[in-house]
Scaffold this active site. Sequence first.
Site, short mmCIF file in Angstrom:
data_model
loop_
_atom_site.label_atom_id
_atom_site.label_comp_id
_atom_site.label_asym_id
_atom_site.label_seq_id
_atom_site.Cartn_x
_atom_site.Cartn_y
_atom_site.Cartn_z
N GLY A 1 -14.85 -17.28 1.60
CA GLY A 1 -14.23 -16.51 2.69
C GLY A 1 -14.46 -15.02 2.51
O GLY A 1 -15.38 -14.59 1.78
N GLY A 2 -13.63 -14.22 3.17
CA GLY A 2 -13.80 -12.77 3.15
C GLY A 2 -13.71 -12.18 1.75
O GLY A 2 -14.49 -11.29 1.39
N ASP B 1 -12.49 -3.57 -2.27
CA ASP B 1 -11.94 -4.76 -2.94
C ASP B 1 -12.76 -5.19 -4.16
O ASP B 1 -12.20 -5.41 -5.23
CB ASP B 1 -11.87 -5.94 -1.95
CG ASP B 1 -10.68 -5.83 -1.00
OD1 ASP B 1 -9.72 -5.10 -1.32
OD2 ASP B 1 -10.72 -6.47 0.07
N THR C 1 -5.57 -3.96 6.54
CA THR C 1 -5.34 -5.29 6.00
C THR C 1 -5.53 -6.34 7.10
O THR C 1 -5.90 -5.99 8.23
CB THR C 1 -3.96 -5.34 5.29
OG1 THR C 1 -3.82 -6.61 4.67
CG2 THR C 1 -2.79 -5.13 6.23
N LYS D 1 -9.74 -6.06 9.47
CA LYS D 1 -10.84 -5.50 8.67
C LYS D 1 -12.18 -5.49 9.43
O LYS D 1 -13.00 -4.61 9.20
CB LYS D 1 -10.98 -6.27 7.35
CG LYS D 1 -9.80 -6.03 6.41
CD LYS D 1 -10.00 -6.70 5.06
CE LYS D 1 -8.79 -6.47 4.16
NZ LYS D 1 -9.00 -6.98 2.80
N SER E 1 0.80 -1.23 0.00
CA SER E 1 0.00 0.00 0.00
C SER E 1 0.83 1.28 0.00
O SER E 1 0.52 2.21 -0.76
CB SER E 1 -0.98 0.00 1.18
OG SER E 1 -1.94 -0.98 0.99
P1 NDP Z 1 -10.26 -16.65 3.81
O1 NDP Z 1 -9.29 -17.32 4.73
O2 NDP Z 1 -11.32 -15.78 4.35
O3 NDP Z 1 -10.99 -17.80 2.94
C1 NDP Z 1 -10.27 -18.83 2.34
C2 NDP Z 1 -11.14 -19.55 1.33
O4 NDP Z 1 -10.30 -20.45 0.59
C3 NDP Z 1 -12.23 -20.44 1.95
O5 NDP Z 1 -13.34 -20.43 1.10
C4 NDP Z 1 -11.57 -21.81 1.98
O6 NDP Z 1 -12.47 -22.87 1.94
C5 NDP Z 1 -10.82 -21.78 0.68
N1 NDP Z 1 -9.67 -22.69 0.57
C6 NDP Z 1 -8.47 -22.58 1.21
N2 NDP Z 1 -7.65 -23.58 0.81
C7 NDP Z 1 -8.36 -24.32 -0.07
C8 NDP Z 1 -8.06 -25.50 -0.84
N3 NDP Z 1 -6.86 -26.09 -0.76
N4 NDP Z 1 -9.01 -25.99 -1.66
C9 NDP Z 1 -10.22 -25.38 -1.74
N5 NDP Z 1 -10.57 -24.28 -1.06
C10 NDP Z 1 -9.64 -23.75 -0.22
O7 NDP Z 1 -9.33 -15.90 2.75
P2 NDP Z 1 -9.74 -14.59 1.90
O8 NDP Z 1 -11.10 -14.79 1.38
O9 NDP Z 1 -9.45 -13.38 2.70
O10 NDP Z 1 -8.65 -14.60 0.72
C11 NDP Z 1 -8.78 -15.48 -0.40
C12 NDP Z 1 -7.76 -15.11 -1.47
O11 NDP Z 1 -8.06 -13.82 -2.01
C13 NDP Z 1 -6.31 -15.05 -0.98
O12 NDP Z 1 -5.51 -15.71 -1.96
C14 NDP Z 1 -5.99 -13.57 -0.97
O13 NDP Z 1 -4.62 -13.35 -1.25
C15 NDP Z 1 -6.85 -13.08 -2.11
N6 NDP Z 1 -7.18 -11.63 -2.02
C16 NDP Z 1 -6.72 -10.80 -3.02
C17 NDP Z 1 -7.00 -9.45 -3.00
C18 NDP Z 1 -6.46 -8.58 -4.09
O14 NDP Z 1 -6.54 -7.34 -3.95
N7 NDP Z 1 -5.93 -9.11 -5.17
C19 NDP Z 1 -7.82 -8.85 -1.93
C20 NDP Z 1 -8.28 -9.81 -0.94
C21 NDP Z 1 -7.96 -11.16 -1.01
P3 NDP Z 1 -13.12 -23.48 3.31
O15 NDP Z 1 -14.18 -22.50 3.74
O16 NDP Z 1 -13.69 -24.77 2.87
O17 NDP Z 1 -11.99 -23.60 4.31
#
Ligand code: NDP
Length: 273
Positions: free
Chosen positions: A129-130, A103, A62, A66, A17
């Site tokens: 997820g988030g 986002d 971050t 959040k 950032s």
């Molecule tokens: P969370 O921890 O909130 O959620 C993770 C998600 O990934 C859940 O749905 C989880 O499933 C799933 N998951 C994790 N590992 C696996 C796997 N091996 N197979 C299948 N599903 C899996 O993370 P966030 O939502 O915060 O972040 C997700 C991604 O988004 C990250 O890679 C982050 O870097 C990216 N991101 C990018 C941004 C950008 O500006 N480019 C902004 C915000 C995020 P389950 O519920 O079943 O555990």
Amino acid sequence: MTDRYVVFGNPVAHSLSPDLHNYFAKNYAQDLIYDRVLIPEGCFESIAKEQFNSGLKGCNITVPCKLDAYKFADTLSPYAKACGAVNTLKLQSDGQIFGDNTDGRGLCDDFDRIGIDLFDKRILIIGAGGAARGIILPIYERHPKSITVVNRNKDRALELKKIFDYLEVKEFSELTAEYDLIINATSASLNGLLPPLPDEVLKSSLAVYDLMYKKDGQTVFTLKAQSLGVKHCFDGLGMLLGQAALSFDLWRGIKPDLQKTYLYFAKRLGRNA
Ligand code: NDP
């Protein structure tokens, strides 16, 4: 007087950032400084209060703060409300703190940049997820034909459907080859893993987008899609830049040009833009 902005998080040393906002400030002749502030566990409210009391104009937030920022804000944008999380705070002229989440709109701005039109398209979001929660409303506002969510833990996807009733929720095994755009909103790529998406579903997609970004632009997910013949594969760098551009716009009333920003940072990361 020079205005001050920060990013709050833990860890925060890795955050891009400051680089992004210093780049915007330089390009748009804005007199500001932008720092990183590490938030020890449980200290968000006290540190944020102290910072705003000492003249802070706004901040990015971050992981893992959040939700704290969501609670801290006096007023919230519809996007922050839909996400249940805030990534941008702004001190308003009336002294109130406004919370937004940029986002999802950052992602949609990146779709514009790369020429992906969501209108009447079938969208598949992997993950609940988030990040997934944050992109749903802005995607819905682009009038796609359908938005399907699939998640390893289906209950989490069903929780999202309670907030966004227009979602379709499926199991991986129920998916068929029908999607125009597949968005990987899981964190699997961070660990070099792939979600259990059938190859025939992935391969039939016109485009894929992994929210995670990697220096070289190639995530394990985009590489897999490319190996199956998907021509348009993108990582999340453009989203990261897009969400920052929207924060800057909220604070300064200037929306940086996303393509120009992308070209600058892609070059810095050593990518062939
Ligand atoms: P969370 O921890 O909130 O959620 C993770 C998600 O990934 C859940 O749905 C989880 O499933 C799933 N998951 C994790 N590992 C696996 C796997 N091996 N197979 C299948 N599903 C899996 O993370 P966030 O939502 O915060 O972040 C997700 C991604 O988004 C990250 O890679 C982050 O870097 C990216 N991101 C990018 C941004 C950008 O500006 N480019 C902004 C915000 C995020 P389950 O519920 O079943 O555990």
